[in-house]
Structures are given as structure tokens and as C-alpha cells.
Write a protein that holds these residues in place. Sequence first.
Motif, mmCIF file in Angstrom:
data_model
loop_
_atom_site.group_PDB
_atom_site.id
_atom_site.type_symbol
_atom_site.label_atom_id
_atom_site.label_comp_id
_atom_site.label_asym_id
_atom_site.label_seq_id
_atom_site.Cartn_x
_atom_site.Cartn_y
_atom_site.Cartn_z
ATOM 1 N N ILE A 32 0.848 -1.200 0.000
ATOM 2 C CA ILE A 32 0.000 0.000 0.000
ATOM 3 C C ILE A 32 0.878 1.242 0.000
ATOM 4 O O ILE A 32 0.664 2.188 -0.779
ATOM 5 C CB ILE A 32 -0.941 -0.011 1.226
ATOM 6 N N TRP A 33 1.875 1.252 0.879
ATOM 7 C CA TRP A 33 2.806 2.396 0.942
ATOM 8 C C TRP A 33 3.582 2.531 -0.362
ATOM 9 O O TRP A 33 3.706 3.630 -0.913
ATOM 10 C CB TRP A 33 3.775 2.191 2.115
ATOM 11 N N TYR A 34 4.068 1.435 -0.886
ATOM 12 C CA TYR A 34 4.910 1.448 -2.095
ATOM 13 C C TYR A 34 4.136 1.981 -3.301
ATOM 14 O O TYR A 34 4.661 2.783 -4.084
ATOM 15 C CB TYR A 34 5.405 0.025 -2.375
ATOM 16 N N ILE A 35 2.896 1.524 -3.467
ATOM 17 C CA ILE A 35 2.097 1.921 -4.637
ATOM 18 C C ILE A 35 1.881 3.421 -4.674
ATOM 19 O O ILE A 35 2.036 4.067 -5.716
ATOM 20 C CB ILE A 35 0.745 1.169 -4.629
ATOM 21 N N VAL A 36 1.524 4.007 -3.534
ATOM 22 C CA VAL A 36 1.261 5.449 -3.491
ATOM 23 C C VAL A 36 2.567 6.234 -3.555
ATOM 24 O O VAL A 36 2.661 7.264 -4.241
ATOM 25 C CB VAL A 36 0.461 5.818 -2.226
ATOM 26 N N ALA A 37 3.600 5.758 -2.871
ATOM 27 C CA ALA A 37 4.880 6.478 -2.837
ATOM 28 C C ALA A 37 5.530 6.558 -4.201
ATOM 29 O O ALA A 37 6.249 7.525 -4.500
ATOM 30 C CB ALA A 37 5.830 5.810 -1.846
ATOM 31 N N ASN A 38 5.289 5.573 -5.056
ATOM 32 C CA ASN A 38 5.933 5.524 -6.362
ATOM 33 C C ASN A 38 5.082 6.109 -7.477
ATOM 34 O O ASN A 38 5.344 5.872 -8.651
ATOM 35 C CB ASN A 38 6.321 4.081 -6.697
ATOM 36 N N ASN A 39 4.071 6.902 -7.077
ATOM 37 C CA ASN A 39 3.259 7.596 -8.081
ATOM 38 C C ASN A 39 2.775 6.606 -9.133
ATOM 39 O O ASN A 39 2.970 6.791 -10.341
ATOM 40 C CB ASN A 39 4.090 8.711 -8.741
ATOM 41 N N SER A 40 2.179 5.550 -8.675
ATOM 42 C CA SER A 40 1.886 4.391 -9.521
ATOM 43 C C SER A 40 0.915 4.682 -10.656
ATOM 44 O O SER A 40 0.096 5.591 -10.593
ATOM 45 C CB SER A 40 1.316 3.271 -8.655
ATOM 46 N N PHE A 41 1.035 3.863 -11.695
ATOM 47 C CA PHE A 41 0.235 3.961 -12.906
ATOM 48 C C PHE A 41 0.364 5.340 -13.553
ATOM 49 O O PHE A 41 -0.587 5.890 -14.100
ATOM 50 C CB PHE A 41 -1.242 3.628 -12.638
ATOM 51 N N SER A 42 1.559 5.900 -13.459
ATOM 52 C CA SER A 42 1.838 7.193 -14.077
ATOM 53 C C SER A 42 3.101 7.054 -14.913
ATOM 54 O O SER A 42 4.040 6.361 -14.538
ATOM 55 C CB SER A 42 2.031 8.270 -13.009
ATOM 56 N N HIS A 43 3.138 7.751 -16.040
ATOM 57 C CA HIS A 43 4.335 7.747 -16.887
ATOM 58 C C HIS A 43 5.326 8.815 -16.449
ATOM 59 O O HIS A 43 6.423 8.902 -16.972
ATOM 60 C CB HIS A 43 3.945 7.984 -18.353
#
Length: 597
Positions: A123-134
Motif C-alpha cells: 500500500i505504501w509502495y504503490i502510493v509512494a511511487n506515483n503508480s500507474f503514471s508515466h
Amino acid sequence: MAKLKNNNMLLFVSLAVFRVLNALLLQTQFDPDEYWQTLEPAYCEAFDGNCAYTWEWTRRASTSSWFDQIFHGPVRSYLSIVPTYLFYKVVQNVEWLHTPFWVSKGPLLCNAVLVAAVTDYCIWYIVANNSFSHSTVKDSTCLTQAWWALFCSITSWFQAYTLVRTYSNSLETLMLVLGIALLSDLRSSGLAGPKIAFILGGMSVAIRFTALAAWVPLGILWALYSQSNGTSIQKLFHRLLNPCASYGLVGLLFSMVVDRYFYNFWTLPVLGNLHFNVIEGLGSLYGTHPTHWYLTAGIPVMTGLLLPFLIVAAVTDLIRRQHTKNHLRNTCWIVILSYLTLHSASSHKEFRFLLPLLPLMCIIAGPLLADQLDITKFPRRKVLSAITIFLFIAVNLLAFLYLGVLHQRAPLDVNKSIVRQLQQEERISNITNVHYLMGCHSTPLYSHLHVPGIRVEAWYLDCSPTCRSSTILLCESEQFSIDPVSFIENAYEAQLHPSNSKRIESSTCVRTGPDFVVLFSEDAMKIRNQLQSMGLVEVRRFFHNIGGVSILNKDSGDDFSNPAYSRFKVANWLEFSFHEMVLYAQQIESDREEGKS
């Protein structure tokens, strides 16, 4: 880079410690599946001696045709119990682990680290890495939002109460959020992450076919988002086939190999599950709810204080949908809606079926909390931020402490008491008979009665679909509930009426005399004389749940005045009644002699 990795490792270790403490604090039973669909079958495979499979594992086709073998075969896949099975094999071969504590509690502790902590970290990783964004920009805003999303997860009473348990739903939750984390880096041109993700998706579907509601839209959305400059229908179709469908099939085939190893024949339990629950519609035997139940009861109860923020987030995203393209939030919302739609179509509903959606809700609500409670942007909201944090912690903690420590703790406590007596007493025989005269699967069984050197033989009342769905047959649990006295007289005729030797020899219902009997207090009151006639004495009563409450002499709850319930007066104006589980045990010969003298 090394510092970043160290910080990430420190975060995961901290989450693992937190979830282990969470698991150690958990002392209650949610429902039987956490034991009977994981620990009990794993125990059967790992340990020699008696064990218990439910009908889901023993369901077999009546003919040898391939079609019948697939659709009328087992309903459960062994894939979900492999971690517990491997842990039990380690316990068998490590002497200091081969104890009742590690056999009963060890799988929960493993789940806390390998499932719950990993889910929190994802959960932390997905949001921290600006997920599903180019975009390659990862500013402090993403990290702040990630910490708030993680805060939503670790303060959630439902996560603490359910995620660490050994449900297949917990494993499904892990696979979904881990899959999203692996799919989320659209900046990478490699397919290693997506391939692993869809293998997990195939395995998840093998465990629960309803996981299709999450993985099909997830695959389609990933195929669309993975092309930054748009995509043709041909490329989209190619992506859907490879890696989405092809590697999902790899996961499904892997589950078939696992099931072939344990069942000793080829089968596909996901189709057996589909046939039983959907085609035959027999899932309704285990309770039904209206179509709207998940929206009106399931989500509100599960999310608690998170619900208002989810509603605001939903409204905000609808208003801004033409101005922003947040692929992560869109993905979460679409998966949530798809999952809710499929599950709402089923008449049988449970809170835990929605567990895979809770991490997605944390991912959605976290950034909103970060934005609304940002004290650098809104200095005057410092007090509001502190109050919000306090309420999230306090309210969720109170809910968890009651449900996780008190409510329905008797099923675990009564087995602990039996194990302690088996360890302390010097018994003539190493075989012990334990009988549970309650609704079937009311307590864990052999996984919580494991004592090295002692063979336990347990009996519990039947309530399988064979009798549940029949208009002629009556389940043993129903027979006992309707008339406990007649049921006991018939089942224990050899002990109660030994003079009826001819009738006893011809009876098929007579049971071996028990060393221990477990039942609820209201039934114990009705058959107390029969139990005493068999040489059984009451050992102890165990708190199960609150039966009713009296406030200012006004009773609430139909069971408050039940004479079988214990009472606890807090003050002159406040009194509780308790539902209890009662343990009876055979009186030891030395105790009988003392009683005679």
C-alpha cells in the motif's frame, strides 16, 4: 540508493513486528473457515493421526467422466494452504517448535509477516511511487500521501481483525495488492513485473473464482495504460494475450499441479466451486443477504471512519474526471466497482469477502487525508489533524480490542484448557475422546488439540450440505438443537443405559464415552443430569460473547433474562449477561475416591 533500500527494509521490518504483535493480541474466532479451510486440512496432510476434512475437500464425482470429475469434484484448492502445510513440516522436524502453541498459533504469526505486513508495505509502495503514471517525478507529496495511506491500513480495525487470519481471503488480498504494485511501474518497458503479477492473478482465481472480478479489469486497464502514446486495437489485444491471459493461465496450471499432488488425481477446484455456488446455488445454505447488503452494511462496517473520506474522494473524482487522469485512482475505483457488482449478485455474503478491497480504499483515501490535513498548506488545521489521528486510532483500537480480544474467544480458550489438562494429567491411555455438542465447526479441532504423544479423537455434529439441502434428512446439529435430551440419550445409550445391550449392539448412533465434552451454557443446563450420569463434571466456563445488557432496568437483547447466562453488574444501573461455552471432563479415579470418602 542503498540508504533508500535500507529505509524500505526498516519500514517492512517495523510493519512485520507490528503485525506479529497484532496476531499475538488476537484471541478470538471470526468464523470457522480460518481454521477448517486452512489449518485443519494442512494438519491432515502434515501430521500422522486423526484429522478432519470438511465436505469441500471430500466432495467427489459419482462417475469417472472427466466432466463430472471437474464440476462435481472438490471445491477447495490446496494452493491456499501450502504456506501452512510447509510451516507444519518445519514444526515436525524442529523439536522446540513441536508444541501446541506453534501448531495452533504459528500459522497466524507466519500470516502476519508474509501476508499482512507485505500488504501494508505494498500500500505504501504503490502510493509512494506515483503508480500507474508515466511521470518520472516522485516528490515529497507522493511520500506524504503514502504515509497517510499506510496510516489508514494500520489503524483499520478490520485489517487488524481479519488480515492476519489464515483465510484464503487474506491470501487473495495479498495477491491483488502485490499484483497492482508489480503492474504499477508504467515507466519500465520490461514485462517481468507484469508476468509475475498475472501468475499471481491466475493463482488467486484458482483459490477463489470471484477474483476474476478484480483481475480481468486490472488486466484490461494495465494493457490500456501501459502505452503512453495511445495504442491500437491490435497492440491492445496482443497485451491482453501476453502477458495477461497467458501468464494467468500459468498460475492456474501451477495450482492444478499442486492439487494433483495433494488430491492424487487431476482436478480443478475452481470449477467445482463455481458449480456448487453458482450453478447449483447451494451457497445460500450458509446464509443469505439482499443485493444491496455490501453497500448498506458491508462497506460501512468494514471501513468505519474511513467511509466519509471515501465518499468525498468518489464525489471529487467524478467531478474532476474530465480534468485529471489519475490512472491509479481510476484503476482502484474500477476494480472496486467490478468486485462489488459480482459479489452483490451472490445471495451468500460475508464481510470478509470484501477484504481484498480494503487496501484499495486505503490507497484512495490516503491522498485525500494528506491533502485535507496538510498543516503546511493549512496551518489552522493542526488541531483538526491531531483530532483526526486520535479518533482513527482510538475508535479502531476499541473496535479491535472488543472483537479481537473478547468477542467469540471461547472456541480458542476451551481448546487451550483441554490441551493444558492433557499435558498435566497422568492418563492411563494415550487416546483422548473430545466431543463438541454444538453447531458444527464451532471451534477449531485437531490443529488446536495437538499434544505430542497423545492421540485425540474428536467428534463434532454434522451439518454438511447433504443434510442441509435435504427435505427429509435432519442434520445432527439441528437434531441436538431441537431436542438435546433425546439426542444425548440416543448417542450415549451405552453409557446411560448399559442394560439395553441388544439395542445398543444394533444402534448406529452410539458414541464412545467422551473424556471431554464442550457445549454452550443453555444446552449444558438441559442435559446436565445425563452428563453427570456418564461421570462428567463441569470443569470451567468460558466467556463467548455478550448476550444482553440492562440499562436503568431496561433490558436489551432477547437473551438477557436467559437463566443459563452469567451476569456481571458494572453499576446499579448497568448489567451485562454473558453467553458461555462449558467444558465437562471425566472425573479422575482419585477424585472419585476422595468424593466417596
